[in-house]
Design an enzyme around this catalytic site. Structure first.
Site, PDB file in Angstrom:
ATOM      1  NE  ARG A  15      -2.585  -1.773   3.176  1.00  0.00           N
ATOM      2  CZ  ARG A  15      -2.991  -1.706   4.451  1.00  0.00           C
ATOM      3  NH1 ARG A  15      -3.896  -0.820   4.801  1.00  0.00           N
ATOM      4  NH2 ARG A  15      -2.485  -2.523   5.350  1.00  0.00           N
ATOM      5  CE  LYS A  22       5.044  -1.743   6.147  1.00  0.00           C
ATOM      6  NZ  LYS A  22       3.633  -2.019   6.476  1.00  0.00           N
ATOM      7  CB  THR A  79       4.571 -12.670  12.702  1.00  0.00           C
ATOM      8  OG1 THR A  79       3.421 -13.396  13.165  1.00  0.00           O
ATOM      9  CG2 THR A  79       4.077 -11.377  12.061  1.00  0.00           C
ATOM     10  CE  LYS A 348      32.333  23.673  -0.153  1.00  0.00           C
ATOM     11  NZ  LYS A 348      32.787  23.304  -1.478  1.00  0.00           N
ATOM     12  CG  ASN A 374      33.050  46.262   5.262  1.00  0.00           C
ATOM     13  OD1 ASN A 374      32.081  45.925   5.914  1.00  0.00           O
ATOM     14  ND2 ASN A 374      32.960  46.831   4.073  1.00  0.00           N
ATOM     15  CB  ALA A 420      34.646  50.557  -5.958  1.00  0.00           C
TER      16      ALA A 420
HETATM   17  C1  UD1 Z   1       0.344  -8.837  13.287  1.00  0.00           C
HETATM   18  C2  UD1 Z   1      -0.111  -9.725  14.434  1.00  0.00           C
HETATM   19  C3  UD1 Z   1      -1.383  -9.137  15.049  1.00  0.00           C
HETATM   20  C4  UD1 Z   1      -1.133  -7.719  15.491  1.00  0.00           C
HETATM   21  C5  UD1 Z   1      -0.626  -6.889  14.318  1.00  0.00           C
HETATM   22  C6  UD1 Z   1      -0.234  -5.527  14.802  1.00  0.00           C
HETATM   23  C7  UD1 Z   1       0.523 -11.997  13.875  1.00  0.00           C
HETATM   24  C8  UD1 Z   1       0.048 -13.293  13.328  1.00  0.00           C
HETATM   25  N1  UD1 Z   1      -0.375 -11.027  13.916  1.00  0.00           N
HETATM   26  O1  UD1 Z   1      -0.657  -8.911  12.304  1.00  0.00           O
HETATM   27  O2  UD1 Z   1      -1.784  -9.919  16.149  1.00  0.00           O
HETATM   28  O3  UD1 Z   1      -2.329  -7.152  16.005  1.00  0.00           O
HETATM   29  O4  UD1 Z   1       0.539  -7.507  13.753  1.00  0.00           O
HETATM   30  O5  UD1 Z   1       0.095  -4.742  13.688  1.00  0.00           O
HETATM   31  O6  UD1 Z   1       1.648 -11.894  14.281  1.00  0.00           O
HETATM   32  N2  UD1 Z   1       6.519  -9.800   8.660  1.00  0.00           N
HETATM   33  C9  UD1 Z   1       7.639 -10.445   8.220  1.00  0.00           C
HETATM   34  N3  UD1 Z   1       7.519 -11.660   7.611  1.00  0.00           N
HETATM   35  C10 UD1 Z   1       6.318 -12.246   7.447  1.00  0.00           C
HETATM   36  C11 UD1 Z   1       5.168 -11.580   7.904  1.00  0.00           C
HETATM   37  C12 UD1 Z   1       5.297 -10.362   8.513  1.00  0.00           C
HETATM   38  O7  UD1 Z   1       8.754  -9.942   8.354  1.00  0.00           O
HETATM   39  O8  UD1 Z   1       6.305 -13.360   6.909  1.00  0.00           O
HETATM   40  C13 UD1 Z   1       6.660  -8.483   9.307  1.00  0.00           C
HETATM   41  C14 UD1 Z   1       5.998  -7.387   8.510  1.00  0.00           C
HETATM   42  O9  UD1 Z   1       6.926  -6.777   7.634  1.00  0.00           O
HETATM   43  C15 UD1 Z   1       5.555  -6.435   9.616  1.00  0.00           C
HETATM   44  C16 UD1 Z   1       5.273  -7.339  10.785  1.00  0.00           C
HETATM   45  O10 UD1 Z   1       5.982  -8.531  10.535  1.00  0.00           O
HETATM   46  O11 UD1 Z   1       6.568  -5.549   9.995  1.00  0.00           O
HETATM   47  C17 UD1 Z   1       3.802  -7.631  10.978  1.00  0.00           C
HETATM   48  O12 UD1 Z   1       3.309  -8.203   9.826  1.00  0.00           O
HETATM   49  P1  UD1 Z   1       1.857  -7.927   9.316  1.00  0.00           P
HETATM   50  O13 UD1 Z   1       1.598  -8.724   8.115  1.00  0.00           O
HETATM   51  O14 UD1 Z   1       1.624  -6.469   9.249  1.00  0.00           O
HETATM   52  O15 UD1 Z   1       1.023  -8.561  10.530  1.00  0.00           O
HETATM   53  P2  UD1 Z   1      -0.515  -8.408  10.772  1.00  0.00           P
HETATM   54  O16 UD1 Z   1      -1.209  -9.380   9.925  1.00  0.00           O
HETATM   55  O17 UD1 Z   1      -0.896  -6.999  10.695  1.00  0.00           O
END
Ligand code: UD1
Ligand code: CA
Length: 455
Positions: A15, A22, A79, A348, A374, A420
């Site tokens: 997005r 990002k 995550t 500079k 001056n 001058a």
């Molecule tokens: C996650 C949490 C959710 C929480 C929310 C807060 C989980 C399953 N869910 O959801 O409970 O309320 O964050 O914003 O953990 N990322 C990786 N690799 C991946 C997936 C994600 O590095 O495979 C990173 C993303 O870049 C980001 C962060 O982990 O910085 C969170 O990922 P995102 O997909 O935004 O998690 P949410 O689904 O929003």
């Protein structure tokens, strides 16, 4: 207890609609991930692991440092999967998970969270939300103990009504991680390995789950699009402005003031509107900065004044010195105490001694100008011959007439004067007058050209 930190930064950030990964989008001039790394460093961990994926090369290139271990997550399977990539490198008793796109998190909040974590206890940072849509919900039992986190997409109607959201930031005992990670499954609404599933596992294993909340909800706000990025930016700036005001700075409008770096301030500093401070800026007592100034990597000594619309980079203003309006001080510009640089003057690599003046329309490059000298309007140091730079050295109490070209290398002695319009190509000894211009001729009976009649 030994601590390691894992920062999740592999996600795509669709997005943002950007070629830039990002986590490299800046808040206050610094990549979001850079903010998170710096905050992580404040906690003095043994090691910081950064899980990268989308734009991995760009992220690594930009932020590489000795204390960072970049771990590649080639495919983003959630995550839990992300943290699992760092697992082989982890040996600490305590592991803290942060998000690379949640840049405003502050060390004191994390310290409070860590105080709740231990070998038999997890600690979750949660937040009360008016609209928890999209967040994992914190499930508590009748006694109020946390039992699980349920993701929005997997939640029942009843669970969706819970307003306590998971920020994603949590601390857990390192020794238990391998086992929990091994038990994660992706049979859920998103087909992902959820780190949040660890909570229910830990509870089943008899561990307690403590919670803490951030001082300020913006600390746990992520940026998924540019509108949220702008909100984080404004919040950061508000916080920076409040901090400076608390230290004794008057900001004529804290909403029209931006800091993109580190600023140290004295007392009774007055900053007018639309001022941007970048890099390392030192502002001592009693300094005044007029409207619309950009000041980067500069030092302003006590009582210095920067007038409207000036641009300073790598400059130093001595005590009571002033510049502008419309001054441009480039790297290596040093104004001695009470020196003065006026409008449309560019410096500079130029040092002006105490009380020296260049009031109007001048370019002084690679120059050393003695105290009290001056520099007349329109004076240019011809410092560049197309290949090399050369120095202009002017002594104490010299007087350079208007519209002089000082062809460097050249030396002008103490108390010397130049007429001058002079082009000064050779040394001017102390206390002499140099006249480096053609003598005026008056031609009698001169006829102006007349227009030819049209054919
Ligand atoms: C996650 C949490 C959710 C929480 C929310 C807060 C989980 C399953 N869910 O959801 O409970 O309320 O964050 O914003 O953990 N990322 C990786 N690799 C991946 C997936 C994600 O590095 O495979 C990173 C993303 O870049 C980001 C962060 O982990 O910085 C969170 O990922 P995102 O997909 O935004 O998690 P949410 O689904 O929003
Ligand atoms: Ca998210």
């Amino acid at each position: 207890m030994s601590l390691e930190i894992v920062i999740l930064a592999a996600g795509q950030g669709t997005r943002m609609r950007s070629a830039l990964p990002k986590v490299l989008h800046p808040v206050a001039g610094k990549a979001m991930l850079g903010h998170v790394i710096d905050t992580a460093r404040e906690l003095n961990p043994q090691r910081i692991h950064v899980v990268i994926g989308h734009g991995a090369e760009a992220v690594r290139e930009r932020l590489a440092a000795d204390d960072l271990n970049f771990v590649l997550q080639e495919q983003q399977h959630g995550t839990g999967h992300a943290v699992a990539q760092a697992l082989p490198f982890i040996s600490a008793e305590q592991v803290l998970v942060l998000y690379g796109d949640v840049p405003l998190i502050e060390a004191p909040t994390l310290e409070r969270l860590l105080a709740h974590a231990g070998p038999a206890q997890l600690a979750l940072l949660t937040v009360a939300l008016d609209d928890p849509t999209g967040y994992g919900r914190i499930i508590r039992d009748a006694r109020g103990q946390v039992t699980a986190i349920v993701e929005q997409k997997d939640a029942t109607e009843e669970q969706r009504a819970i307003r306590e959201g998971n920020t994603g930031i949590l601390a857990m005992p390192g020794a238990r991680m391998a086992e929990w990670m091994g038990r994660l499954s992706n049979s859920n609404a998103q087909g992902e390995y959820y780190l949040t599933d660890v909570i229910a596992m830990a509870v089943a294993d008899g561990l307690a789950v403590a919670t803490a909340q951030p001082e300020d909800a913006m600390e746990v706000q992520g940026a998924n699009d540019r509108r949220q990025l702008a909100e984080l930016e404004r919040h950061y700036q508000q916080r920076a402005a409040c901090r400076l005001m608390a230290q004794g700075v008057t900001l004529l409008d804290p909403a029209r003031f931006d800091v993109r770096g580190e600023v140290s301030v004295g007392r009774d500093v007055v900053i007018d509107i639309n001022v941007i401070l970048e890099g390392r800026v030192v502002i001592e007592d009693g300094v005044e900065i007029g409207p619309n100034c950009v000041i980067r990597n500069s030092t302003l000594r006590c009582g210095a004044v920067v007038k409207a619309n000036s641009h300073l980079e790598g400059a130093e203003l001595g005590e009571g010195a002033d510049c502008g309006p419309f001054a441009r001080l480039r790297p290596g510009s040093v104004l001695g105490a009470r020196a003065h640089v006026g409008n449309f003057v560019e410096l500079k690599n130029a040092v002006l001694g105490e009380g020296a003046k260049a009031g109007h329309l001048a370019y002084l490059g690679d120059a050393e100008i003695g105290a009290l000298s001056n520099i007349g309007a329109g004076t240019i140091t011809c410092n560049y011959d197309g290949a090399n730079k050369h120095r202009t050295v002017i002594g104490v109490d010299a007087f350079i007439g208007t519209n002089n070209s000082l062809v460097a290398p050249v030396t002008i002695g103490d108390g010397a004067t130049t007429a001058a319009g002079s082009v000064i190509t050779s040394e001017v000894p102390a206390a002499t007058l140099a006249v480096g211009r053609a003598r005026q001729r008056n031609i009698d009976g001169w006829q102006r050209p007349v227009k030819k009649p049209k054919a």
